[in-house]
Design an enzyme around this catalytic site. Structure first.
Site, PDB file in Angstrom:
ATOM      1  N   PRO A 118      -2.344  -6.662  -6.729  1.00 10.95           N
ATOM      2  CA  PRO A 118      -2.756  -5.434  -5.853  1.00 10.95           C
ATOM      3  C   PRO A 118      -2.656  -5.770  -4.715  1.00 10.95           C
ATOM      4  O   PRO A 118      -3.646  -5.404  -4.047  1.00 10.95           O
ATOM      5  CB  PRO A 118      -4.016  -5.218  -6.464  1.00 10.95           C
ATOM      6  CG  PRO A 118      -4.816  -6.439  -6.683  1.00 10.95           C
ATOM      7  CD  PRO A 118      -3.750  -7.288  -7.580  1.00 10.95           C
ATOM      8  N   CYS A 119      -1.532  -5.743  -3.930  1.00 10.51           N
ATOM      9  CA  CYS A 119      -1.383  -5.762  -2.407  1.00 10.51           C
ATOM     10  C   CYS A 119      -1.827  -4.359  -2.065  1.00 10.51           C
ATOM     11  O   CYS A 119      -2.074  -4.241  -0.817  1.00 10.51           O
ATOM     12  CB  CYS A 119      -0.093  -6.209  -2.115  1.00 10.51           C
ATOM     13  SG  CYS A 119       1.395  -5.299  -2.854  1.00 10.51           S
TER      14      CYS A 119
END
Length: 207
Positions: free
Chosen positions: A129-130
């Site tokens: 989850p950037c």
């Protein structure tokens, strides 16, 4: 080894799911820059088990019924990039981290801008989850999928009752300004108020 891919439609546009062997190697955005994630030759494989499972888990995520992914991952990059991408996997659903917090986590407090660059090269979007990494002041900063999609994902994880509500929230709060924006701050950001998910994230890191 040839990469295999499957295209799926999603609330954030068409996504390209890419596998190498039995592991997920990439999730690419509809308008991803061709050189952002460098992969080898690809062939379409809509029935490949890992891609079918990835599509199923993404559907559950967008439906609001999944908070953690359980998929075998195969990240390919430098050792530093892999450190950053491993750190992304530890950010709980509904929370955010600043670039400096990620730098501290990997034991390199002076690498804030390098963390930002590695974050931007994250090949497995959403699952790693950037989108949960933001500027120290709370600014969304750049995102390969576009800032409107970044806000949509964060709004969805913040407890919107429907994806439509999250999309409407994203339109009001974060009009699309393009994916390229410099990291401006490195002071720690305040984490979101949501409690960490208890789900687990499976991962296999390739060379």
């Amino acid at each position: 080894m040839t990469y295999a891919y499957k295209l799926i439609d999603s609330p954030v546009g068409q996504l390209k799911l890419v596998a190498k062997g039995e592991c997920l190697a990439a999730i690419l955005w509809e308008h991803d820059k061709p050189d952002r994630v460098r992969l080898g030759e690809m062939s379409e494989a809509n029935e490949l088990a890992v891609l079918v499972e990835t599509a199923r888990q993404l559907h559950e995520y967008f439906a609001g019924t999944r908070q953690a992914f359980d998929l075998p991952l195969d990240f390919h990059g430098t050792e530093f990039q892999k450190q950053v991408w491993r750190a992304l996997l530890t950010i709980p659903f509904g929370q955010t981290r600043s670039y400096s917090e990620i730098a501290q986590q990997i034991g390199n407090v002076n690498a804030v801008r390098a963390v930002g660059a590695a974050n931007g090269r994250n090949p497995i979007s959403i699952v790693a989850p950037c989108h949960r990494v933001i500027g120290a002041s709370g600014e969304l900063t750049g995102f390969a999928g576009g800032l409107a999609n970044k806000m949509l994902l964060l709004s969805l994880e913040a407890g919107q009752t429907s994806l439509e509500a999250a999309a409407d929230h994203a339109q009001r709060r974060a009009p699309e300004r393009g994916a390229a924006q410099a990291v401006k701050d490195d002071a720690p950001a305040k984490p979101a108020h949501r409690q960490p998910s208890r789900g687990t994230q499976g991962s296999l890191f390739g060379s």
